[in-house]
Design a protein around this motif. Structure first.
Motif, short mmCIF file in Angstrom:
data_model
loop_
_atom_site.label_atom_id
_atom_site.label_comp_id
_atom_site.label_asym_id
_atom_site.label_seq_id
_atom_site.Cartn_x
_atom_site.Cartn_y
_atom_site.Cartn_z
N ARG A 115 28.35 37.79 41.71
CA ARG A 115 27.56 37.52 40.51
C ARG A 115 28.46 37.17 39.33
O ARG A 115 28.20 36.23 38.58
N ALA A 116 29.54 37.94 39.17
CA ALA A 116 30.46 37.69 38.06
C ALA A 116 31.18 36.36 38.23
O ALA A 116 31.33 35.58 37.28
N ALA A 117 31.64 36.07 39.45
CA ALA A 117 32.39 34.84 39.70
C ALA A 117 31.52 33.61 39.48
O ALA A 117 31.94 32.64 38.83
N VAL A 118 30.29 33.63 39.99
CA VAL A 118 29.40 32.48 39.81
C VAL A 118 29.08 32.30 38.32
O VAL A 118 29.01 31.17 37.81
N GLY A 119 28.91 33.40 37.60
CA GLY A 119 28.64 33.31 36.17
C GLY A 119 29.79 32.70 35.39
O GLY A 119 29.58 32.08 34.34
N LEU A 120 31.03 32.82 35.91
CA LEU A 120 32.20 32.29 35.21
C LEU A 120 32.56 30.87 35.64
O LEU A 120 33.54 30.32 35.14
N LEU A 121 31.78 30.29 36.54
CA LEU A 121 32.09 28.92 36.98
C LEU A 121 31.92 27.91 35.86
O LEU A 121 32.44 26.79 35.95
N GLU A 122 31.22 28.28 34.80
CA GLU A 122 31.07 27.39 33.64
C GLU A 122 31.77 27.96 32.40
O GLU A 122 31.48 27.57 31.28
N ASP A 123 32.72 28.86 32.63
CA ASP A 123 33.47 29.44 31.51
C ASP A 123 34.25 28.35 30.78
O ASP A 123 34.74 27.40 31.40
N ASP A 165 19.74 39.64 51.35
CA ASP A 165 19.46 39.70 49.91
C ASP A 165 19.30 38.28 49.36
O ASP A 165 20.20 37.44 49.44
N ALA A 166 18.13 38.00 48.80
CA ALA A 166 17.84 36.66 48.31
C ALA A 166 18.78 36.25 47.18
O ALA A 166 19.07 35.06 47.00
N GLU A 167 19.25 37.21 46.40
CA GLU A 167 20.16 36.87 45.29
C GLU A 167 21.45 36.26 45.81
O GLU A 167 22.02 35.37 45.18
N VAL A 168 21.92 36.75 46.97
CA VAL A 168 23.15 36.19 47.54
C VAL A 168 22.95 34.71 47.84
O VAL A 168 23.80 33.86 47.53
#
Length: 473
Positions: free
Chosen positions: A409-417, A443-446
């Motif tokens: 979750r953190a890594a995907v969120g930082l893909l547009e950092d 898990d659907a979120e994955v």
């Protein structure tokens, strides 16, 4: 300068037409001679119509004595070893071709190599050796290249400091190291001169070489001062450490105390050794300075020094320093607690928001073993783009170490950092992510997070990663 094979090929064509060597390549540049050597054989395959008559139509050239310097240079680089060997005999009459004789000393054909070595040994004098040293040392890295280096050393070993001066001042690192070794072997400099060189030179090899030679020559008190002062004031930690170690030999061990708080761990260790030889207690020195948590003069070296030679009980002196006004002291206090294995996650947590990047970096490293116990939501909050870069980096480092869906979750969120390096790191984290035991299968979120980062995977790898997580459907 012949920067690539095309440039070398152009130079070969010009030389074949009789162009002078000095107008075709930079004769002082070893790289140009090596490029020319390779370029002649490349042209033989790719540009044969441009080669001279003997190259195109005969297996051997005409009498080499009839060739001018430019065409003789081509013969010395010819793909046929018989032609290279025949050209060597005439090359000695052209001093400008001596660099190619050096190259032929490492030739892959035995008779060519032996003939070139005979010639080099006969014609190399000090002046030529100084000019050719960069090329000889470059060729010396090749198989069969040691001969030229040995001859170079023999010729220059008797040279004066003045003759070696161009080599000692050159920007070529290997040449400078070679020249300084010869100067040290020949005792060409006084100990004080060597100490000054060790203190100001930027090359660690030269620093060590000169510092060791200077200390070996320690003698009377005046010489001690001339040698030790530059070493002790040097910017390089290894050089300062050598000077601190030598204080004991000079009978001045008590002066080592002022280096107990040095910024270098090596210098601090040497200072502690010197004081212990006098019966001193470095730990007591460190404790005395760390007892004043608001002392603006407290050095970061004194803080980490306490952890290096103290015990776990000294953590009580380090904890108050976490609030010291100096960032360096705060960072070293964190590092000291980690070294003493006295990390308290609750006490260190606020430092993840410290305005100093060094403090946050040390705090993140100290908290890594506790990453799974830290509140994930509060770490994720710190990865938002409105937080300082060093705070985002520290939080993501902990989240990445935590693993599981939180790390993804953190890594995907930082893909547009906004920070390029952080985006790259986040992308690499996503690519190496695999579901751990604590990730709920299916898990659907994955699946959603992997879809958001599909540009990082091939279709096949993305399917396999989804299947692994149970969300392939």
């Amino acid at each position: 300068m012949l920067e690539d094979i095309e440039g070398a090929a152009s130079a070969v064509v010009l030389l074949a037409g009789g162009a002078p060597l000095r107008s075709t390549l930079v004769v002082a540049d070893p790289g140009d001679w090596l490029a020319l050597d390779a370029g002649v054989r490349e042209v033989a395959w790719r540009h044969s119509p441009f080669l001279p008559e003997w190259e195109r139509g005969a297996s051997l050239p005409v009498d080499p004595t009839q060739l001018d310097e430019s065409r003789l240079a081509l013969a010395l680089c010819h793909r046929d070893g018989r032609i290279r060997r025949a050209a060597l005999g005439s090359a000695v009459r052209h001093p400008g071709l001596l660099p190619l004789i050096v190259i032929r000393c490492a030739d892959w054909v035995g008779p060519v190599r032996e003939r070139a070595r005979e010639l080099l040994r006969a014609v190399l004098d000090v002046d030529a050796a100084v000019d050719l040293a960069p090329l000889i040392l470059r060729v010396g890295r090749r198989n069969r290249g040691a001969f030229g280096v040995d001859v170079l050393g023999q010729v220059l070993r008797g040279a004066s400091a003045g003759r070696l001066a161009p080599l000692l001042a050159t920007s070529d690192r290997d040449v400078r190291r070679f020249a300084y070794r010869l100067a040290v072997e020949g005792c060409l400099f006084r100990p004080a001169e060597l100490a000054r060189t060790a203190a100001r030179d930027e090359d660690t090899v030269v620093q060590d070489l000169c510092a060791t030679a200077a200390l070996t020559a320690l003698g009377d008190e005046q010489a001690d001062e001339d040698v030790l002062s530059p070493l002790l004031a040097a910017r390089n930690p290894r050089t300062r450490a050598a000077g601190v170690t030598a204080l004991r030999r000079a009978g001045r061990s008590e002066q080592a105390e002022s280096y107990l708080g040095d910024r270098s761990a090596l210098v601090r260790a040497c200072a502690r050794y010197a004081l212990r030889q006098l019966g001193g207690d470095p730990a007591a020195w460190y404790r005395e300075r760390c007892r004043a948590p608001d002392d603006p003069e407290l050095s970061p070296g004194a803080v980490i020094g306490l952890a290096e030679c103290g015990n776990r009980a000294d953590a009580g002196l380090l904890r108050p320093l976490l609030a010291h006004p100096a960032p360096g002291v705060r960072a070293r206090a964190v590092a000291g607690l980690r070294a003493l294995d006295c990390v308290d996650a609750k006490r260190l947590w606020p430092l993840l928001d410290d305005p100093a990047a060094g403090v946050v970096r040390e705090t993140a490293v100290a908290l890594l073993p506790s990453a799974k116990e830290l509140p994930a939501d509060r770490l994720l909050e710190r990865t938002r783009s409105d937080r300082p870069r060093h705070v985002r980096v520290g939080a993501f480092r902990l989240l990445d170490a935590r693993g599981g869906i939180v790390a993804l979750r953190a890594a995907v969120g930082l893909l547009e950092d906004p920070d390029t390096k952080l985006r790259t790191w986040a992308g690499q984290s996503v690519q190496r992510w695999h579901p751990s035991a604590d990730v709920r299968h299916g898990d659907a979120e994955v699946g959603e997070l992997l879809d958001r980062s599909r540009h990082l995977f091939s279709d096949y790898v993305l399917r396999m990663r989804k299947r692994e997580a149970g969300v392939d459907g």
